[in-house]
Design a protein around this motif. Sequence first.
Motif, PDB file in Angstrom:
ATOM      1  N   ILE A 180      34.798  16.082  37.994  1.00 17.85           N
ATOM      2  CA  ILE A 180      34.416  15.650  36.645  1.00 17.85           C
ATOM      3  C   ILE A 180      33.455  14.487  36.847  1.00 17.85           C
ATOM      4  N   TYR A 187      33.649  16.382  28.710  1.00 21.28           N
ATOM      5  CA  TYR A 187      33.668  16.257  30.163  1.00 21.28           C
ATOM      6  C   TYR A 187      32.617  17.175  30.765  1.00 21.28           C
ATOM      7  N   GLY A 217      31.612  18.973  34.244  1.00 21.51           N
ATOM      8  CA  GLY A 217      32.192  19.325  35.538  1.00 21.51           C
ATOM      9  C   GLY A 217      31.170  19.921  36.479  1.00 21.51           C
ATOM     10  N   PHE A 229      38.007  26.732  36.422  1.00 17.52           N
ATOM     11  CA  PHE A 229      37.540  25.360  36.251  1.00 17.52           C
ATOM     12  C   PHE A 229      37.368  25.036  34.761  1.00 17.52           C
ATOM     13  N   ALA A 263      40.698  24.597  33.120  1.00 20.79           N
ATOM     14  CA  ALA A 263      41.297  23.314  33.488  1.00 20.79           C
ATOM     15  C   ALA A 263      40.655  22.169  32.704  1.00 20.79           C
ATOM     16  N   ILE A 264      39.336  22.226  32.500  1.00 19.59           N
ATOM     17  CA  ILE A 264      38.660  21.196  31.708  1.00 19.59           C
ATOM     18  C   ILE A 264      39.202  21.197  30.280  1.00 19.59           C
ATOM     19  N   LEU A 312      42.370  19.320  29.841  1.00 19.09           N
ATOM     20  CA  LEU A 312      42.257  17.863  29.827  1.00 19.09           C
ATOM     21  C   LEU A 312      42.159  17.312  28.410  1.00 19.09           C
ATOM     22  N   GLN A 362      39.525  12.900  36.156  1.00 22.75           N
ATOM     23  CA  GLN A 362      39.307  13.428  37.506  1.00 22.75           C
ATOM     24  C   GLN A 362      40.623  13.642  38.236  1.00 22.75           C
ATOM     25  N   MET A 412      42.267  16.665  36.846  1.00 24.95           N
ATOM     26  CA  MET A 412      41.635  17.894  37.336  1.00 24.95           C
ATOM     27  C   MET A 412      42.138  18.247  38.728  1.00 24.95           C
TER      28      MET A 412
END
Length: 306
Positions: free
Chosen positions: A194, A203, A205, A248, A251-252, A255, A272, A275
């Motif tokens: 991140i 965010y 990435g 990915f 996962a972002i 957050l 971060q 992540m």
Amino acid sequence: MKIGTSASTIQPNSVANEDWIRQFAGQQFFLQDFFQNLETMKPTFSPHLLTALIWTLLSIGSLQAQNTSKCAISDHYGLIFNAFRYVDGKRSIVLTNVDSVPENHCLAPLVNANQMYLDYFLKNCSHLDYKALQKVVDDSTKLQKAFINQLNKDVEFNQLLNTFAARFLNPSLPPTDSFSMDKVLDVAVKFFNINKITPEGYYSGKVCVGINGIKSTQKERSLQLEAFCFAAVFEAYQSPEFNLQAEFVKAIKELYKVQLGVDEKERLLRAQGGMFFLMRNNAQLKAALLHEYELRKGYLPFVIKV
């Protein structure tokens, strides 16, 4: 096929002579045992057959030594690594990449299957003097020659490349290191970076060969393991089987479900860390790493203990 900077950005809503001596010594021990036990064999063993056997064993050792010497990876840097001029607006800058080699080349199975592995070494472990290269950027021949000369003089880079190629050239050599799956994942997750928070509060990435969390988090480093993990992540990033890019992105999005801070710097740091843990528990990432390991375990300089 040439591969340039190995990066992808997303946002929510991106050693030969010693080896031969060991082999030859092993053949000597074999012959010594053979002669010691020859008297216990039943008669009618042909002396001509014995001579042929001896020369066969010695020839095999000699041939292995010749092949290893001819395929020393440092002798083929000019074929594997490239430096070239890139025009950025009004500037001409030096960029480098890893190229494939002809299929009939002795190193083709190693180089062509591991371009991103080698690119990690080139971008992170070489000690190139870019100021010196910039002076000859407008002459492609001089640029490539100066670039290869620098690589040939780079002791750490040469050690890494020779270690990487050693078991490919001599499969009888044992791996020099071993890692648990926890250790492998600890390194692999650091490539899911991140790197910033946008003005809109999103965010950003990035998976990149140069921008990652390795240096700031790993007290004890293994460059061979780092190169393997980066190559594995890159190969699986957009693959239909593992699609780590989609993992990915998911996962972002996770957050955003937790308020990570009012201060932007604190929020970025917590994001971060979050992540890293989200990808640490990602089944697709673990499967991709194991898949890539199975493809290369015959020559990698380490083993992964599953």
